[in-house]
Design a protein around this motif. Structure first.
Motif, short mmCIF file in Angstrom:
data_model
loop_
_atom_site.label_atom_id
_atom_site.label_comp_id
_atom_site.label_asym_id
_atom_site.label_seq_id
_atom_site.Cartn_x
_atom_site.Cartn_y
_atom_site.Cartn_z
N ASP A 17 0.81 -1.22 0.00
CA ASP A 17 0.00 0.00 0.00
C ASP A 17 0.84 1.27 0.00
N GLY A 18 2.17 1.14 -0.11
CA GLY A 18 3.04 2.28 -0.22
C GLY A 18 3.67 2.73 1.09
N LYS A 19 3.33 2.10 2.20
CA LYS A 19 3.92 2.49 3.47
C LYS A 19 5.39 2.08 3.52
N LYS A 20 6.19 2.92 4.18
CA LYS A 20 7.60 2.63 4.42
C LYS A 20 7.80 2.57 5.93
N LEU A 21 8.20 1.40 6.41
CA LEU A 21 8.33 1.18 7.84
C LEU A 21 9.79 0.91 8.20
N PHE A 22 10.20 1.41 9.37
CA PHE A 22 11.53 1.18 9.89
C PHE A 22 11.38 0.69 11.32
N GLY A 23 12.02 -0.43 11.64
CA GLY A 23 11.91 -0.95 13.00
C GLY A 23 12.87 -2.09 13.21
N VAL A 24 12.84 -2.66 14.41
CA VAL A 24 13.69 -3.79 14.78
C VAL A 24 12.89 -5.07 14.56
N LEU A 25 13.42 -5.96 13.72
CA LEU A 25 12.75 -7.23 13.45
C LEU A 25 12.89 -8.13 14.67
N ARG A 26 11.77 -8.50 15.24
CA ARG A 26 11.78 -9.35 16.43
C ARG A 26 11.42 -10.80 16.12
N SER A 27 10.53 -11.02 15.17
CA SER A 27 10.10 -12.39 14.89
C SER A 27 9.50 -12.47 13.49
N PHE A 28 9.41 -13.69 12.98
CA PHE A 28 8.78 -13.96 11.68
C PHE A 28 8.23 -15.37 11.70
N ASP A 29 7.39 -15.68 10.73
CA ASP A 29 6.87 -17.04 10.64
C ASP A 29 7.12 -17.61 9.26
N GLN A 30 6.62 -18.82 9.02
CA GLN A 30 6.88 -19.52 7.76
C GLN A 30 6.20 -18.86 6.57
N TYR A 31 5.27 -17.94 6.79
CA TYR A 31 4.59 -17.24 5.71
C TYR A 31 5.24 -15.89 5.39
N GLY A 32 6.29 -15.55 6.11
CA GLY A 32 6.97 -14.28 5.89
C GLY A 32 6.34 -13.13 6.66
N TYR B 2 9.96 14.90 4.69
CA TYR B 2 9.30 13.69 5.19
C TYR B 2 8.85 13.94 6.62
N GLY B 3 8.01 13.03 7.09
CA GLY B 3 7.56 13.06 8.47
C GLY B 3 7.53 11.66 9.03
N ASN B 4 7.67 11.51 10.32
CA ASN B 4 7.68 10.20 10.97
C ASN B 4 6.47 10.04 11.87
N ILE B 5 5.89 8.84 11.82
CA ILE B 5 4.79 8.49 12.72
C ILE B 5 5.26 7.30 13.55
N ASP B 6 5.25 7.45 14.86
CA ASP B 6 5.62 6.33 15.74
C ASP B 6 4.48 5.32 15.74
N ARG B 7 4.82 4.06 15.46
CA ARG B 7 3.82 2.99 15.40
C ARG B 7 4.01 1.94 16.48
N GLY B 8 5.15 1.91 17.16
CA GLY B 8 5.38 0.93 18.23
C GLY B 8 5.57 -0.48 17.67
N ILE B 9 4.85 -1.44 18.27
CA ILE B 9 4.90 -2.84 17.79
C ILE B 9 4.01 -2.93 16.56
N GLN C 92 9.49 -4.06 16.18
CA GLN C 92 9.42 -3.30 17.42
C GLN C 92 9.99 -1.91 17.19
N ASP C 93 9.52 -0.93 17.94
CA ASP C 93 9.95 0.46 17.80
C ASP C 93 9.80 0.94 16.36
N THR C 94 8.67 0.64 15.77
CA THR C 94 8.43 0.92 14.36
C THR C 94 8.10 2.38 14.13
N ILE C 95 8.67 2.91 13.06
CA ILE C 95 8.38 4.27 12.60
C ILE C 95 7.89 4.16 11.16
N GLU C 96 6.76 4.79 10.87
CA GLU C 96 6.30 4.90 9.49
C GLU C 96 6.79 6.25 8.96
N ARG C 97 7.50 6.21 7.84
CA ARG C 97 8.04 7.45 7.26
C ARG C 97 7.19 7.81 6.05
#
Length: 143
Positions: free
Chosen positions: A31-46, A63-70, A51-56
């Motif tokens: 959908d065009g979102k750009k997210l920056f954060g710390v990868l904590r986990s994933f599953d077999q479906y990708g 640009y502007g940043n939106i704090d998204r958390g988990i 964590q500490d996610t920011i949407e730019r």
């Protein structure tokens, strides 16, 4: 089985994400979102948990940043995933892009979207007046 043989093989499935766990990543979504954060986990479906996610949100000249958390992301919505290089991330500040308050960025983005919708409507009407059958753009879903 020889352990050296296993370490030289490359994973082509979600197993390749194992090296990115606990590292700062950039994720681009369908959908065009750009997210920056710390990868904590994933599953077999990708699917990912960040964590500490920011949407730019980018606009012309800034640009502007939106704090998204988990943030939980379903694997089918991911277009791009990559590790961030801290040195190059600091160079990002030197690109003449200004950090604006998110309220201002969202207002400008809304205006840009309205202008592009007006241009598209004008284009469709002009082509229709010339006898072309123009169908609106197909959108499978709004992810």
């Amino acid at each position: 089985m020889d352990s050296n043989l296993i370490s030289t093989k490359y994973f082509t499935t979600t197993g390749c994400l194992l090296d990115l766990v606990d590292k700062r990543v950039h994720v681009a979504l369908r959908d065009g979102k750009k997210l920056f954060g710390v990868l904590r986990s994933f599953d077999q479906y990708g699917s990912l948990i960040l964590q500490d996610t920011i949407e730019r949100v980018f606009i012309e000249g800034g640009y502007g940043n939106i704090d998204r958390g988990i943030f939980i992301i379903r694997g089918e919505n991911i277009i791009l995933l990559g590790e961030l290089d801290h040195e190059k991330e600091n160079d990002f500040q030197n690109l003449n892009l200004k950090l604006y308050p998110i309220d201002q960025v969202l207002a400008i983005q809304r205006l840009e979207l309205e202008n592009s919708a007006k241009k598209e409507k004008y284009r469709v009407n002009k082509l229709a007046s010339l006898g072309f059958n123009v169908e609106p753009e197909y959108k499978a879903d709004n992810c």
